[in-house]
Design a protein around this motif. Structure first.
Motif, PDB file in Angstrom:
ATOM      1  N   GLN A   7      10.951  -4.469  -3.369  1.00  0.00           N
ATOM      2  CA  GLN A   7       9.930  -5.676  -2.982  1.00  0.00           C
ATOM      3  C   GLN A   7       9.520  -5.659  -1.605  1.00  0.00           C
ATOM      4  OE1 GLN A   7       8.796  -7.448  -5.362  1.00  0.00           O
ATOM      5  NE2 GLN A   7       7.487  -8.537  -3.885  1.00  0.00           N
ATOM      6  N   SER A   8      10.503  -5.209  -0.414  1.00  0.00           N
ATOM      7  CA  SER A   8       9.986  -5.316   0.921  1.00  0.00           C
ATOM      8  C   SER A   8       9.152  -4.206   1.149  1.00  0.00           C
ATOM      9  CB  SER A   8      11.116  -5.491   1.761  1.00  0.00           C
ATOM     10  OG  SER A   8      11.954  -4.119   1.678  1.00  0.00           O
ATOM     11  N   GLN A   9       9.172  -3.023   0.549  1.00  0.00           N
ATOM     12  CA  GLN A   9       8.381  -2.055   0.736  1.00  0.00           C
ATOM     13  C   GLN A   9       6.944  -2.557   0.149  1.00  0.00           C
ATOM     14  OE1 GLN A   9      10.770   0.806  -1.284  1.00  0.00           O
ATOM     15  NE2 GLN A   9      11.058   1.943   0.699  1.00  0.00           N
ATOM     16  N   PHE A  10       7.069  -3.136  -1.039  1.00  0.00           N
ATOM     17  CA  PHE A  10       5.776  -3.321  -1.698  1.00  0.00           C
ATOM     18  C   PHE A  10       5.030  -4.277  -0.561  1.00  0.00           C
ATOM     19  CE2 PHE A  10       3.552  -5.987  -5.153  1.00  0.00           C
ATOM     20  CZ  PHE A  10       2.450  -5.088  -5.418  1.00  0.00           C
ATOM     21  N   GLU A  11       5.598  -5.349  -0.190  1.00  0.00           N
ATOM     22  CA  GLU A  11       4.971  -6.338   0.453  1.00  0.00           C
ATOM     23  C   GLU A  11       4.244  -5.700   1.823  1.00  0.00           C
ATOM     24  OE1 GLU A  11       4.113  -9.388  -0.353  1.00  0.00           O
ATOM     25  OE2 GLU A  11       5.176  -9.031  -2.066  1.00  0.00           O
ATOM     26  N   ARG A  12       5.311  -4.662   2.375  1.00  0.00           N
ATOM     27  CA  ARG A  12       4.624  -3.974   3.650  1.00  0.00           C
ATOM     28  C   ARG A  12       3.421  -3.252   3.335  1.00  0.00           C
ATOM     29  NH1 ARG A  12       7.926   0.609   6.649  1.00  0.00           N
ATOM     30  NH2 ARG A  12       6.129   1.410   7.975  1.00  0.00           N
ATOM     31  N   LEU A  13       3.431  -2.346   2.238  1.00  0.00           N
ATOM     32  CA  LEU A  13       2.376  -1.782   1.743  1.00  0.00           C
ATOM     33  C   LEU A  13       0.962  -2.512   1.579  1.00  0.00           C
ATOM     34  CD1 LEU A  13       1.014   0.979   0.548  1.00  0.00           C
ATOM     35  CD2 LEU A  13       1.776   0.108  -1.760  1.00  0.00           C
ATOM     36  N   LYS A  14       1.425  -3.784   0.957  1.00  0.00           N
ATOM     37  CA  LYS A  14      -0.103  -4.464   0.705  1.00  0.00           C
ATOM     38  C   LYS A  14      -0.677  -5.153   2.052  1.00  0.00           C
ATOM     39  CE  LYS A  14       1.861  -7.615  -2.208  1.00  0.00           C
ATOM     40  NZ  LYS A  14       1.981  -8.689  -3.115  1.00  0.00           N
ATOM     41  N   THR A  15       0.346  -5.283   3.112  1.00  0.00           N
ATOM     42  CA  THR A  15       0.110  -5.923   4.529  1.00  0.00           C
ATOM     43  C   THR A  15      -0.667  -4.747   5.157  1.00  0.00           C
ATOM     44  OG1 THR A  15       2.020  -7.263   4.785  1.00  0.00           O
ATOM     45  CG2 THR A  15       0.914  -6.451   6.829  1.00  0.00           C
ATOM     46  N   GLU A  16      -0.145  -3.506   5.019  1.00  0.00           N
ATOM     47  CA  GLU A  16      -0.915  -2.472   5.791  1.00  0.00           C
ATOM     48  C   GLU A  16      -2.342  -2.081   5.158  1.00  0.00           C
ATOM     49  OE1 GLU A  16       1.866   0.845   5.595  1.00  0.00           O
ATOM     50  OE2 GLU A  16       3.437  -0.104   7.022  1.00  0.00           O
ATOM     51  N   ALA A  17      -2.301  -2.297   3.726  1.00  0.00           N
ATOM     52  CA  ALA A  17      -3.745  -1.988   3.013  1.00  0.00           C
ATOM     53  C   ALA A  17      -4.784  -3.077   3.499  1.00  0.00           C
ATOM     54  CB  ALA A  17      -3.392  -2.319   1.308  1.00  0.00           C
ATOM     55  N   ARG A  18      -4.299  -4.449   3.614  1.00  0.00           N
ATOM     56  CA  ARG A  18      -5.196  -5.462   4.102  1.00  0.00           C
ATOM     57  C   ARG A  18      -5.625  -5.034   5.408  1.00  0.00           C
ATOM     58  NH1 ARG A  18      -1.122  -9.029   1.731  1.00  0.00           N
ATOM     59  NH2 ARG A  18      -1.898 -10.071   0.198  1.00  0.00           N
ATOM     60  N   GLU A  19      -4.974  -4.469   6.282  1.00  0.00           N
ATOM     61  CA  GLU A  19      -5.588  -4.014   7.660  1.00  0.00           C
ATOM     62  C   GLU A  19      -6.614  -3.134   7.646  1.00  0.00           C
ATOM     63  OE1 GLU A  19      -2.005  -3.279   9.690  1.00  0.00           O
ATOM     64  OE2 GLU A  19      -1.244  -5.099   9.911  1.00  0.00           O
ATOM     65  N   ILE A  20      -6.589  -2.394   6.309  1.00  0.00           N
ATOM     66  CA  ILE A  20      -7.497  -1.139   6.390  1.00  0.00           C
ATOM     67  C   ILE A  20      -8.674  -1.603   5.542  1.00  0.00           C
ATOM     68  CG2 ILE A  20      -7.684   1.070   5.487  1.00  0.00           C
ATOM     69  CD1 ILE A  20      -4.923   1.480   5.774  1.00  0.00           C
ATOM     70  N   ILE A  21      -8.460  -2.360   4.411  1.00  0.00           N
ATOM     71  CA  ILE A  21      -9.524  -2.431   3.701  1.00  0.00           C
ATOM     72  C   ILE A  21     -10.725  -3.628   4.202  1.00  0.00           C
ATOM     73  CG2 ILE A  21      -8.465  -1.734   1.675  1.00  0.00           C
ATOM     74  CD1 ILE A  21      -8.424  -4.740   0.791  1.00  0.00           C
ATOM     75  N   ASN A  22     -11.878  -3.754   3.715  1.00  0.00           N
ATOM     76  CA  ASN A  22     -12.865  -4.651   3.864  1.00  0.00           C
ATOM     77  C   ASN A  22     -12.536  -5.618   2.632  1.00  0.00           C
ATOM     78  OD1 ASN A  22     -15.128  -6.387   3.906  1.00  0.00           O
ATOM     79  ND2 ASN A  22     -16.180  -4.731   4.875  1.00  0.00           N
ATOM     80  N   GLU A  23     -11.857  -6.682   2.736  1.00  0.00           N
ATOM     81  CA  GLU A  23     -11.719  -7.461   1.552  1.00  0.00           C
ATOM     82  C   GLU A  23     -13.026  -8.170   0.861  1.00  0.00           C
ATOM     83  OE1 GLU A  23      -8.226  -9.742   1.273  1.00  0.00           O
ATOM     84  OE2 GLU A  23      -7.205  -8.941   2.867  1.00  0.00           O
ATOM     85  N   SER A  24     -14.235  -8.180   1.511  1.00  0.00           N
ATOM     86  CA  SER A  24     -15.294  -8.561   0.833  1.00  0.00           C
ATOM     87  C   SER A  24     -15.995  -7.353   0.252  1.00  0.00           C
ATOM     88  CB  SER A  24     -16.157  -9.181   1.891  1.00  0.00           C
ATOM     89  OG  SER A  24     -16.635  -8.343   2.764  1.00  0.00           O
ATOM     90  N   GLU A  25     -15.658  -6.113   0.484  1.00  0.00           N
ATOM     91  CA  GLU A  25     -16.308  -5.198  -0.197  1.00  0.00           C
ATOM     92  C   GLU A  25     -15.397  -4.185  -1.169  1.00  0.00           C
ATOM     93  OE1 GLU A  25     -18.569  -2.754   2.643  1.00  0.00           O
ATOM     94  OE2 GLU A  25     -19.628  -4.332   3.213  1.00  0.00           O
TER      95      GLU A  25
END
Length: 59
Positions: A7-25
């Motif tokens: 679970q902690s690795q999954f949450e970290r992955l999502k946090t890192e992905a948010r920093e990379i992607i453009n959430e509106s596109e």
């Protein structure tokens, strides 16, 4: 990409992905398999098509 995360690795992955992607596109889907017949789908970014939070898989 496919792999097992706790679970902690999954949450970290999502946090890192948010920093990379453009959430509106961009869109990132995570399929969490709880058993052979049950999974949940978690998403980040733009919702495309018919996406729901949880899905039941047919075996």
């Amino acid at each position: 990409m496919e792999g097992e995360l706790n679970q902690s690795q999954f949450e970290r992955l999502k946090t890192e992905a948010r920093e990379i992607i453009n959430e509106s596109e961009d869109s990132v889907l995570f399929y969490v398999l709880r058993s052979a017949n049950w999974m949940t789908r978690d998403s980040l970014g733009l919702r495309k098509g018919n996406q729901s939070g949880s899905s039941r898989c047919a075996s």
